[in-house]
Write a protein that holds these residues in place. Structure first.
Motif, PDB file in Angstrom:
ATOM      1  N   GLY A   1       0.813  -1.210   0.000  1.00  9.38           N
ATOM      2  CA  GLY A   1       0.000   0.000   0.000  1.00  9.38           C
ATOM      3  C   GLY A   1       0.846   1.259   0.000  1.00  9.38           C
ATOM      4  N   LEU A   2       1.912   1.253   0.790  1.00  3.70           N
ATOM      5  CA  LEU A   2       2.805   2.407   0.863  1.00  3.70           C
ATOM      6  C   LEU A   2       3.439   2.690  -0.496  1.00  3.70           C
ATOM      7  N   ILE A   3       3.931   1.651  -1.135  1.00  4.04           N
ATOM      8  CA  ILE A   3       4.547   1.812  -2.458  1.00  4.04           C
ATOM      9  C   ILE A   3       3.502   2.265  -3.474  1.00  4.04           C
ATOM     10  N   GLY A   4       2.314   1.659  -3.425  1.00  4.38           N
ATOM     11  CA  GLY A   4       1.251   2.032  -4.359  1.00  4.38           C
ATOM     12  C   GLY A   4       0.824   3.482  -4.210  1.00  4.38           C
ATOM     13  N   ILE A   5       0.671   3.952  -2.985  1.00  2.82           N
ATOM     14  CA  ILE A   5       0.283   5.344  -2.737  1.00  2.82           C
ATOM     15  C   ILE A   5       1.363   6.300  -3.252  1.00  2.82           C
ATOM     16  N   GLN A   6       2.627   5.957  -3.024  1.00  9.47           N
ATOM     17  CA  GLN A   6       3.712   6.813  -3.503  1.00  9.47           C
ATOM     18  C   GLN A   6       3.721   6.888  -5.030  1.00  9.47           C
ATOM     19  N   ILE A   7       3.464   5.764  -5.686  1.00 12.23           N
ATOM     20  CA  ILE A   7       3.405   5.768  -7.154  1.00 12.23           C
ATOM     21  C   ILE A   7       2.245   6.632  -7.633  1.00 12.23           C
ATOM     22  N   ILE A   8       1.082   6.502  -6.987  1.00 15.05           N
ATOM     23  CA  ILE A   8      -0.086   7.308  -7.363  1.00 15.05           C
ATOM     24  C   ILE A   8       0.213   8.793  -7.197  1.00 15.05           C
ATOM     25  N   LYS A   9       0.837   9.171  -6.072  1.00 14.76           N
ATOM     26  CA  LYS A   9       1.124  10.584  -5.812  1.00 14.76           C
ATOM     27  C   LYS A   9       2.187  11.131  -6.764  1.00 14.76           C
ATOM     28  N   ARG A  10       3.271  10.406  -6.974  1.00 18.10           N
ATOM     29  CA  ARG A  10       4.387  10.926  -7.775  1.00 18.10           C
ATOM     30  C   ARG A  10       4.092  10.954  -9.269  1.00 18.10           C
ATOM     31  N   LYS A  11       3.341   9.981  -9.752  1.00 15.27           N
ATOM     32  CA  LYS A  11       3.030   9.925 -11.187  1.00 15.27           C
ATOM     33  C   LYS A  11       1.714  10.624 -11.502  1.00 15.27           C
ATOM     34  N   LYS A  12       1.035  11.115 -10.442  1.00 16.52           N
ATOM     35  CA  LYS A  12      -0.251  11.817 -10.603  1.00 16.52           C
ATOM     36  C   LYS A  12      -1.219  10.977 -11.452  1.00 16.52           C
ATOM     37  N   LEU A  13      -1.399   9.733 -11.045  1.00 15.31           N
ATOM     38  CA  LEU A  13      -2.260   8.809 -11.781  1.00 15.31           C
ATOM     39  C   LEU A  13      -3.718   9.223 -11.687  1.00 15.31           C
ATOM     40  N   LYS A  14      -4.499   8.726 -12.642  1.00 15.50           N
ATOM     41  CA  LYS A  14      -5.927   9.044 -12.692  1.00 15.50           C
ATOM     42  C   LYS A  14      -6.735   7.782 -12.455  1.00 15.50           C
ATOM     43  N   ASP A  15      -7.987   7.979 -12.005  1.00 17.21           N
ATOM     44  CA  ASP A  15      -8.846   6.827 -11.762  1.00 17.21           C
ATOM     45  C   ASP A  15      -9.409   6.305 -13.076  1.00 17.21           C
ATOM     46  N   ILE A  16     -10.288   5.326 -12.982  1.00 18.76           N
ATOM     47  CA  ILE A  16     -10.822   4.666 -14.175  1.00 18.76           C
ATOM     48  C   ILE A  16     -11.655   5.608 -15.043  1.00 18.76           C
ATOM     49  N   ASP A  17     -12.176   6.684 -14.442  1.00 19.18           N
ATOM     50  CA  ASP A  17     -12.962   7.670 -15.187  1.00 19.18           C
ATOM     51  C   ASP A  17     -12.117   8.830 -15.701  1.00 19.18           C
ATOM     52  N   GLY A  18     -10.804   8.782 -15.496  1.00 25.58           N
ATOM     53  CA  GLY A  18      -9.916   9.841 -15.967  1.00 25.58           C
ATOM     54  C   GLY A  18      -9.756  11.001 -15.003  1.00 25.58           C
ATOM     55  N   GLN A  19     -10.339  10.901 -13.815  1.00 27.01           N
ATOM     56  CA  GLN A  19     -10.233  11.953 -12.810  1.00 27.01           C
ATOM     57  C   GLN A  19      -8.953  11.763 -12.008  1.00 27.01           C
ATOM     58  N   PRO A  20      -8.281  12.851 -11.636  1.00 20.83           N
ATOM     59  CA  PRO A  20      -7.070  12.701 -10.823  1.00 20.83           C
ATOM     60  C   PRO A  20      -7.391  12.096  -9.455  1.00 20.83           C
ATOM     61  N   ILE A  21      -6.539  11.195  -8.994  1.00 20.53           N
ATOM     62  CA  ILE A  21      -6.721  10.571  -7.685  1.00 20.53           C
ATOM     63  C   ILE A  21      -6.169  11.524  -6.638  1.00 20.53           C
ATOM     64  N   GLU A  22      -7.019  11.910  -5.703  1.00 21.44           N
ATOM     65  CA  GLU A  22      -6.630  12.859  -4.667  1.00 21.44           C
ATOM     66  C   GLU A  22      -6.594  12.136  -3.323  1.00 21.44           C
ATOM     67  N   ILE A  23      -5.432  12.095  -2.698  1.00 17.88           N
ATOM     68  CA  ILE A  23      -5.272  11.444  -1.400  1.00 17.88           C
ATOM     69  C   ILE A  23      -5.051  12.535  -0.366  1.00 17.88           C
ATOM     70  N   LEU A  24      -6.037  12.705   0.501  1.00 25.44           N
ATOM     71  CA  LEU A  24      -5.981  13.760   1.504  1.00 25.44           C
ATOM     72  C   LEU A  24      -5.191  13.304   2.720  1.00 25.44           C
ATOM     73  N   ASP A  25      -4.553  14.257   3.393  1.00 26.32           N
ATOM     74  CA  ASP A  25      -3.859  13.956   4.633  1.00 26.32           C
ATOM     75  C   ASP A  25      -4.874  13.671   5.731  1.00 26.32           C
ATOM     76  N   LYS A  26      -4.456  12.898   6.734  1.00 26.47           N
ATOM     77  CA  LYS A  26      -5.335  12.625   7.872  1.00 26.47           C
ATOM     78  C   LYS A  26      -5.536  13.907   8.669  1.00 26.47           C
ATOM     79  N   GLU A  27      -6.697  13.988   9.305  1.00 26.42           N
ATOM     80  CA  GLU A  27      -6.973  15.121  10.174  1.00 26.42           C
ATOM     81  C   GLU A  27      -6.204  14.957  11.477  1.00 26.42           C
ATOM     82  N   ASP A  28      -5.989  16.074  12.172  1.00 27.26           N
ATOM     83  CA  ASP A  28      -5.311  16.020  13.459  1.00 27.26           C
ATOM     84  C   ASP A  28      -6.175  15.303  14.490  1.00 27.26           C
TER      85      ASP A  28
END
Length: 137
Positions: A50-77
């Protein structure tokens, strides 16, 4: 037809969890008694993947199946709620011998007494839905 791919992934997930013995009550018992590395190895592999997958998604700015950018929000405090939620999840897992995912796999494998666990999970989810607006999120 679009839902077929999700069904196939679910079946594949169930087969993998069954073959790795991740749905085995005995393996879970071993884990909570620190008698075996088996489950810790599976969980550690999942975290690393999961850690490697999330880093790949963030660094390559991958898109979901509908072509929308995948946005991973930080956790709340507020780590207290994560500690409390994790503790409750872990206690339930230890008492029942299964986390929510394998409940359906165990039912499919013929362990029908797990239906009580599923019922408890559904009732708990229902009551959470009733009081979630009053909880400090």
């Amino acid at each position: 037809m679009k839902l077929l791919k999700y069904l196939l992934v679910g079946f594949l997930f169930g087969i993998v969890l069954t073959k790795t013995e991740a749905v085995s009550w005995y393996r879970i018992y071993e884990m909570f008694h620190f008698q075996s590395f088996h489950m810790f190895g599976i969980i550690g592999t999942a975290i690393a993947t999961g850690l490697i997958g999330i880093q790949i998604i963030k660094r390559k700015k991958l898109k979901d199946i509908d072509g929308q950018p995948i946005e991973i929000l930080d956790k709340e405090d507020g780590s207290l709620r994560y500690w409390l939620g994790g503790t409750m999840f872990g206690l339930g897992w230890a008492l029942v011998g299964a986390c929510p995912g394998p409940i359906f796999i165990l039912l499919g494998a013929g362990f029908y007494n797990v239906a009580f666990v599923l019922l408890g999970a559904l009732v708990g989810t229902f009551f959470y839905g009733l009081i979630k607006e009053k909880l400090p999120h």
